[in-house]
Every structure is written in C-alpha cells, then in structure tokens.
Write a protein that holds these residues in place. Structure first.
Motif, short mmCIF file in Angstrom:
data_model
loop_
_atom_site.label_atom_id
_atom_site.label_comp_id
_atom_site.label_asym_id
_atom_site.label_seq_id
_atom_site.Cartn_x
_atom_site.Cartn_y
_atom_site.Cartn_z
N GLU A 174 0.84 -1.21 0.00
CA GLU A 174 0.00 0.00 0.00
C GLU A 174 0.88 1.26 0.00
O GLU A 174 1.88 1.33 0.71
CB GLU A 174 -0.88 0.00 1.26
CG GLU A 174 -1.81 1.19 1.35
CD GLU A 174 -2.62 1.20 2.65
OE1 GLU A 174 -2.24 0.52 3.62
OE2 GLU A 174 -3.64 1.92 2.68
N PRO A 225 -9.31 3.70 7.79
CA PRO A 225 -9.21 3.45 9.23
C PRO A 225 -9.33 4.72 10.07
O PRO A 225 -8.92 5.80 9.65
CB PRO A 225 -7.82 2.84 9.38
CG PRO A 225 -7.06 3.28 8.18
CD PRO A 225 -8.06 3.45 7.07
N PHE A 269 -3.50 5.57 12.59
CA PHE A 269 -3.88 5.52 11.17
C PHE A 269 -4.85 6.66 10.88
O PHE A 269 -6.05 6.48 10.76
CB PHE A 269 -4.45 4.15 10.81
CG PHE A 269 -3.39 3.09 10.80
CD1 PHE A 269 -2.67 2.81 9.64
CD2 PHE A 269 -3.05 2.41 11.95
CE1 PHE A 269 -1.65 1.87 9.63
CE2 PHE A 269 -2.04 1.45 11.95
CZ PHE A 269 -1.34 1.19 10.78
N GLU A 321 -5.63 8.37 8.38
CA GLU A 321 -5.78 8.55 6.93
C GLU A 321 -6.98 9.40 6.55
O GLU A 321 -7.01 10.01 5.48
CB GLU A 321 -5.86 7.18 6.25
CG GLU A 321 -4.57 6.41 6.38
CD GLU A 321 -4.74 4.95 6.02
OE1 GLU A 321 -5.16 4.65 4.89
OE2 GLU A 321 -4.45 4.08 6.87
N CYS A 378 -5.73 -2.59 2.24
CA CYS A 378 -5.45 -2.67 3.68
C CYS A 378 -6.65 -2.86 4.60
O CYS A 378 -7.14 -3.96 4.79
CB CYS A 378 -4.59 -1.50 4.12
SG CYS A 378 -3.89 -1.84 5.76
N TYR A 379 -7.14 -1.77 5.20
CA TYR A 379 -8.17 -1.84 6.25
C TYR A 379 -9.46 -2.50 5.73
O TYR A 379 -10.26 -3.00 6.51
CB TYR A 379 -8.42 -0.40 6.72
CG TYR A 379 -9.34 -0.24 7.90
CD1 TYR A 379 -8.92 -0.56 9.19
CD2 TYR A 379 -10.61 0.29 7.71
CE1 TYR A 379 -9.78 -0.35 10.26
CE2 TYR A 379 -11.47 0.50 8.78
CZ TYR A 379 -11.04 0.17 10.06
OH TYR A 379 -11.89 0.38 11.13
N ARG A 394 -9.61 -5.27 4.63
CA ARG A 394 -9.58 -6.70 4.93
C ARG A 394 -10.35 -7.05 6.19
O ARG A 394 -10.65 -8.21 6.44
CB ARG A 394 -8.14 -7.23 5.02
CG ARG A 394 -7.44 -6.91 6.29
CD ARG A 394 -6.01 -7.45 6.30
NE ARG A 394 -5.35 -7.08 7.53
CZ ARG A 394 -4.89 -5.87 7.81
NH1 ARG A 394 -4.98 -4.90 6.94
NH2 ARG A 394 -4.32 -5.63 8.97
N HIS A 395 -10.68 -6.02 7.02
CA HIS A 395 -11.49 -6.28 8.22
C HIS A 395 -12.98 -6.32 7.89
O HIS A 395 -13.80 -6.52 8.79
CB HIS A 395 -11.26 -5.20 9.27
CG HIS A 395 -9.81 -4.90 9.53
ND1 HIS A 395 -8.91 -5.85 9.95
CD2 HIS A 395 -9.09 -3.75 9.39
CE1 HIS A 395 -7.71 -5.28 10.08
NE2 HIS A 395 -7.80 -4.03 9.74
N LEU A 403 -0.94 -3.36 16.75
CA LEU A 403 -2.36 -3.21 16.41
C LEU A 403 -2.97 -4.49 15.84
O LEU A 403 -4.06 -4.89 16.25
CB LEU A 403 -2.50 -2.07 15.39
CG LEU A 403 -3.93 -1.75 14.95
CD1 LEU A 403 -4.70 -1.10 16.11
CD2 LEU A 403 -3.94 -0.84 13.74
N SER A 404 -2.30 -5.13 14.89
CA SER A 404 -3.04 -6.09 14.06
C SER A 404 -2.37 -7.44 13.84
O SER A 404 -2.91 -8.27 13.11
CB SER A 404 -3.28 -5.46 12.69
OG SER A 404 -2.02 -5.26 12.06
#
Ligand SMILES: NC(=O)NCCC(=O)O
Length: 372
Positions: free
Chosen positions: A107, A188, A193, A195, A221-222, A224-225, A251-252
């Motif tokens: 990313e 996010p 984050f 952004e 990225c985010y 995927r949640h 965080l993840s």
C-alpha cells in the motif's frame, strides 16, 4: 463415535500449513543469487488443483513485494520516490526471472506511511495522477518489458475532480496499458492511522480486472477487516484478491494470519496479503490520543506477506524484518473446484441478506429483537 483427530487447533493448523502440503517452487539459481545480492528474501510455492477433463490447468504466477523505505522520511520527496522506484525495479527483475505474471506492491508504496502525522506538506507531494503520473509511467515500462500485470497502490491526486487525494491501486496490463484503478473503500480511524485527514472512502465500488492471466481485484489494507468488501469483489468474479497493506504489530499482528485466509475460504478465491516492513521515523512528534507520550514513529511494520487458497491452505509468511518477494503459482481451477464442494455461493442466501440489510440501513429501522 469418531475419534478426535487433533490434539489441538494448533496441531491442525500445523498439519495444514506448508511446507508439508505445499510444493516449493524450484526457482532459477540466477534469481536466488540476485535476491541474495539485493538483500531481499525470495520464496516460492505452488498450489495444486485436481486435473479436470474439460479444462486445462489455469496456472498463474503471482509476485508479492514487501519492503522498507530505502531513504529516511526526511529525505527530499523526489529522492525518496526515485530510491523506491530503483528498489522495486530490482525486485521486479527477479520476479520476471521467476516467471511472475502478476505482481503487486505494498500500500502507498512510493512513500513513507506518513498519515500518522496529520501534517500535509511534504507528504501530500507524494500524490500522483493514477492515469499518467511518474509512477504509473514507470510501472507501464516494467509491465511491458516483463509482460507482467502490475498492481501499483499509490497516493492518488485526482486532477479532474478538484485535485483531491485518494488511496488508490492502479492496475496496469501486461501490454503496458493502464487497465483501470480501484480505491480503498474503508478508511481506518484506529490508532495512528489518521488517513481520514487526507482522503475519503473510495467511490469506485468493487471493480474486477480481467487480465490475460485471470480476474483480479484489490482490497486495500483496512478493507480486509470488512467481510462484505472481500465478498463484493468475489461477487464480481475475482479469482485473486490482492490486499496491499501497511499495518503494525501492536495493532493487528494477531489478526493478520487469519483475515485474508478466511476471505479465501469464504469466497472460493485466492487472496494475497502484503505488508510493508520496518520502522519509519518522522521529523515531528505526534500523539495517538491515548494519553501516552508523543512520539516520532508509527511502530513496527511486520511484513509477513502470504498467499491463501480457497481450500484453506496458505504459504508461509515472508520475513517480519526483511524486504522480500513471494512467488506463488496458483491453479485458478481450484476456485471452482472448492465452490463445487462447499457451495458457499449456492447456499449464501444473498437475496435474504440483501432484503434484510436494505431494511437495516433505513433511518426508521428497529432491530429485530423478540421480547417476552
Ligand atoms: N493502512 C491501513 O489501512 N491500516 C489500518 C490498520 C490495519 O488495518 O491493520
């Protein structure tokens, strides 16, 4: 009564994790030498599918690239972009030696992940046109030279619509033409984050790109949640969904091995999870809104890129600490084969969920709770 086959979930996972189940690719020695010289990890695995009578194997090699930023975030913008171009060019050369057909970078690969800072300059200067910015032109050359589809996630500046920024992946055909672009659908608002200070949620839906090597999509990225995000790419026919990411350990990391893998299972497709590597330091302190001290770095980007298959198998992850190229040979026939066994598409009850969700998003919706 059937005997329990496994002592623990961990044992079961170990059984289904490679290298036992997955064939290691015999990569060319020149590629291995170049990777060693270039100081990046190179791994290769093949996912098999059963032989069919009416369809030949649909074999494609994907390349996942993870890397550190080669220059510090304080270095001049143009120098940082150029150093990243050189680094990626060298890795793509090796991917070409390994017969990679589709390559995906991490990313916002042309920049440090500076969104934690909430500062605008110089970070917004990394933004480029998706259609004809310097990075897209650079990737077009790579694509044509190596007959390779290139997925290039960048910070986009949309000149046609008020110069606004987007988090975008540009998909470049192996012919060198820009096939199209897709934007990050979920932004996010967690940890550092920040952004949402820079760009909005994507407005291009869930496009799937028909390439010579298969139908691909990019869930940035985010996203995927969000199971529905993966799902919509699958509804539109994606065989492979790339997940270029930038995420940190604290965080993840516990979620990372599970999410893309679950998505491959749930959607009868391949998923490719890619994360950047290392610690990035910024010139000015920022706080995380958690009462802790101000700091100048984001935390540790833990790499660990991997590929997951619809039959629940996956490759080992790349290193947590080193740049790397993961090459995976996929037989796309596996997607329909698993679909025919598990039937998630057939049993999904999508019409029921479409109806219920359409009701649930109405302002006057009352949750369906049955009370005494
Ligand atoms: N880049 C990005 O969306 N990161 C958010 C954190 C995460 O999803 O792990």
């Amino acid at each position: 009564m059937a005997e329990p086959e496994w002592e623990s979930l961990e044992q079961c996972l170990e059984k289904h994790l490679p290298p036992t189940d997955l064939r290691e690719l015999d990569l060319p020695s020149q590629a291995l030498e170049c990777a060693a010289e270039g100081d990046f990890e190179l791994q290769g695995y093949a996912f098999e599918a059963a032989e069919e009578q009416l369809r030949g194997p649909r074999t494609v090699r994907v390349g996942l690239v993870q890397n550190r930023i080669p220059l510090p975030a304080e270095a001049p913008v143009a120098k940082q972009v150029s150093a990243l171009h050189r680094r990626i060019e060298a890795i793509v050369e090796v991917a070409a030696m390994c017969g990679v057909n589709i390559i995906c970078f991490q990313e916002a690969w042309t920049m440090p992940f500076a969104f934690c800072t909430r500062e605008k300059l110089p970070w917004t200067e990394f933004a480029e046109s998706a259609e004809d910015g310097p990075t897209t032109r650079f990737c077009q050359k790579l694509a044509k030279k190596h007959n390779m589809v290139v997925v290039s996630p960048i910070l986009e500046r949309d000149g046609a619509h008020g110069d606004v920024l987007w988090n975008t992946a540009v998909v470049i055909s192996n012919s060198g033409a820009v096939l199209g672009k897709t934007r990050k659908n979920h932004i996010p608002r967690v940890g550092d984050f920040n952004e949402s200070t820079y760009y909005m949620e994507g407005n291009l839906g869930h496009p799937v790109f028909q390439t010579q090597f298969g139908r691909i999509a990019v869930n940035i990225c985010y996203g995927r949640h969000h199971p529905l995000n993966w799902f919509m790419y699958s509804v539109n026919g994606a065989d492979i969904i790339f997940n270029p990411s930038a995420t940190i350990g604290a965080l993840s990391e516990s979620m990372w091995p599970i999410e893309a893998r679950n998505a491959a299972i749930a959607n009868h497709c391949f998923t490719c999870a890619i994360n950047r590597v290392g610690k990035e330091h910024f010139p000015h302190e920022f706080t995380s809104g958690d009462g802790k001290k101000a700091h100048k770095d984001f935390g540790y980007f833990y790499g660990s890129s991997y590929v997951a298959a619809p039959d629940s198998s996956r490759t080992p992850g790349l290193s947590r600490t080193r740049d790397g190229l993961l090459v995976a040979e996929l037989n796309l026939n596996l997607c329909r084969q698993v679909n025919d066994v598990w039937n998630f598409k057939m049993t999904g009850r999508y019409d029921m969920y479409a109806r219920e969700l359409a009701e649930a998003v109405q302002p006057d919706y009352r949750p369906h709770i049955v009370r005494e």
